[in-house]
Design a protein around this motif. Sequence first.
Motif, PDB file in Angstrom:
ATOM      1  N   HIS A  69      41.633  48.203  38.864  1.00  0.00           N
ATOM      2  CA  HIS A  69      40.872  49.058  37.964  1.00  0.00           C
ATOM      3  C   HIS A  69      39.523  49.505  38.525  1.00  0.00           C
ATOM      4  O   HIS A  69      39.234  50.698  38.538  1.00  0.00           O
ATOM      5  N   GLU A  70      38.706  48.560  38.978  1.00  0.00           N
ATOM      6  CA  GLU A  70      37.376  48.977  39.447  1.00  0.00           C
ATOM      7  C   GLU A  70      36.897  48.059  40.553  1.00  0.00           C
ATOM      8  O   GLU A  70      37.389  46.934  40.726  1.00  0.00           O
ATOM      9  N   LYS A 108      43.328  39.515  30.488  1.00  0.00           N
ATOM     10  CA  LYS A 108      44.561  40.301  30.567  1.00  0.00           C
ATOM     11  C   LYS A 108      44.317  41.787  30.338  1.00  0.00           C
ATOM     12  O   LYS A 108      45.179  42.600  30.645  1.00  0.00           O
ATOM     13  N   GLY A 109      43.156  42.129  29.840  1.00  0.00           N
ATOM     14  CA  GLY A 109      42.755  43.532  29.765  1.00  0.00           C
ATOM     15  C   GLY A 109      41.638  43.841  30.743  1.00  0.00           C
ATOM     16  O   GLY A 109      40.829  44.745  30.498  1.00  0.00           O
ATOM     17  N   GLY A 110      41.578  43.114  31.883  1.00  0.00           N
ATOM     18  CA  GLY A 110      40.515  43.317  32.868  1.00  0.00           C
ATOM     19  C   GLY A 110      40.442  44.771  33.311  1.00  0.00           C
ATOM     20  O   GLY A 110      41.384  45.288  33.903  1.00  0.00           O
ATOM     21  N   HIS A 111      39.336  45.441  33.040  1.00  0.00           N
ATOM     22  CA  HIS A 111      39.262  46.894  33.213  1.00  0.00           C
ATOM     23  C   HIS A 111      37.970  47.356  33.861  1.00  0.00           C
ATOM     24  O   HIS A 111      37.997  48.104  34.840  1.00  0.00           O
ATOM     25  N   CYS A 127      34.528  44.064  31.618  1.00  0.00           N
ATOM     26  CA  CYS A 127      35.027  44.555  30.335  1.00  0.00           C
ATOM     27  C   CYS A 127      36.516  44.267  30.244  1.00  0.00           C
ATOM     28  O   CYS A 127      37.290  44.680  31.112  1.00  0.00           O
ATOM     29  N   ASP A 128      36.902  43.575  29.185  1.00  0.00           N
ATOM     30  CA  ASP A 128      38.290  43.271  28.881  1.00  0.00           C
ATOM     31  C   ASP A 128      38.675  44.124  27.680  1.00  0.00           C
ATOM     32  O   ASP A 128      38.101  43.965  26.596  1.00  0.00           O
ATOM     33  N   THR A 164      35.577  49.496  27.937  1.00  0.00           N
ATOM     34  CA  THR A 164      36.105  49.891  29.240  1.00  0.00           C
ATOM     35  C   THR A 164      35.097  49.792  30.376  1.00  0.00           C
ATOM     36  O   THR A 164      35.495  49.755  31.539  1.00  0.00           O
ATOM     37  N   GLU A 165      33.800  49.766  30.081  1.00  0.00           N
ATOM     38  CA  GLU A 165      32.808  49.827  31.162  1.00  0.00           C
ATOM     39  C   GLU A 165      31.445  49.378  30.661  1.00  0.00           C
ATOM     40  O   GLU A 165      31.154  49.468  29.473  1.00  0.00           O
TER      41      GLU A 165
END
Length: 365
Positions: A69-70, A108-111, A127-128, A164-165
Motif C-alpha cells: 500500500h505505501e 488486516k486493513g494496513g493501508h 492507518c488500518d 486511509t492516511e
Amino acid sequence: MIENKTDRRKFLSTTAKATAGLLVAPHFNINSALPKVSDNVIGHGDFKYKVHKEWGNLDPSKTPVKNCHEMVMDSQGRLIMVGDDIHNNILIYDKSGKLLDSWGIRYKGGHGLSLWNDGEEDFLFICDTDGAMVKTTLGGRELLLIEHPSEYGAYEKEDAFKPTETAIGPNGDIYIADGYGSQFVLQFSKEGEFIRKIGKGRGTGNDQFQTAHGVCIDDRDKSNPTLLVTSRASNSFKRFTLDGTYLEEISLPGAFICRPVINGQNLYAGVCWSSEIDFVEGNMDTHPTRTNPNSGFVTILDESNKVVSNPGGRAPQYLNGQLQKMLQQEPIFNHCHDVCVDSDGNIYVCQWNANKTYPIKLERV
C-alpha cells in the motif's frame, strides 16, 4: 455542541501491550531481490527512469504480501512499506532491495504509512482501514491508538470510520484522512486530543471530498506550510491551511490519484487508475465500469504544481494553460497506490490489486 472526550485517547505502554497481546516481536528474514532491469526508459523531461520490476521481490512463502500500500524512507535511508498481509504488515528494505526486517501481525486493513521525526527518533503512523490509527516505534512498539471518532466527540457512533492516511504537522499535530469512511480530515494533537474536523464530508463543493484518500503537509514554502488532501474520484488535490480553511484545488484530469508526496520542490503521486470519462457527481471510486482498471502510472508536478512527467503515462500536455487528460501510455503498472522518493531521486512504487507484486524501483537516469 458535543464535548470532546479527550480522556478516552489511548496511550499504549509496553506492559499494557504485552498484557493485551499486542506487542509485536520483530522477526528477521534476510533476503535479496533479483536485480533485473528493463531497457525501457519511461517518463518525460528531466524526470526519466529505468524500471526495476523485480527490485523488491521476496520469497512469498516466507514473506507474503497481498497489497503493497505505501512506503516511506526513515532517517537511516531504509525503505519501510505497509501492506495488509498480517504475516508481515511492515517490510523494511535497504536501497538494494534487501529485506532487513519485517513485523506486524494484526493490521488486516494496513493501508496508510507516515513517518515523523521528533528531533531525536523516527515514529510510524499506520492507518488500518478496519477503524484505527496507530503510532509505533520503528520496531513495532505501539505508543498511541486512535479509534472511532465518536470516542472523541467528532462523529456519531453510526458514522463510518475507515482511515486511509495521516500527515504530521510541524507541531506534531496528527491529520487523519478518513478516505474510505465519512470523508473528513480529523485533526488531533500529538497527544491524541481531538481538535477539529476539516472539510464538509463527501460532495463536490470546494471543501468537500470524493474519496479523501491521502493527505500530506506541503512544506515547500517553509514560511507557510499547508495541508494537501486527495480527492481521488474528482481527480484532484485540495489545499487547506493547517487549521482547515480551504485555499485551492489542483486539478489532474483523468488521474485517480492517491496520496501527495513532497520531495524537494516537487510533488509526486501514484495514479491508481485513469479514465477518459469526465467526473460526474457521485463516488466514481465505487463504479469501476466508469474507469479503466490496471491503468496506473506515476505523476510528477513542479514547484508551481504543473505536471512535468508521467512515468508510465502519456506526456503531460497543456492547451491554453489547461492540463489535458492524463492516461496510461504503457502497461507497466496496474494500480500505483503510493510512491517513495529517495535521496538520489529514484522512485519506489507500491501497487494495490496487482497480483501480490512487491514494490518496483524506478531508477532516475
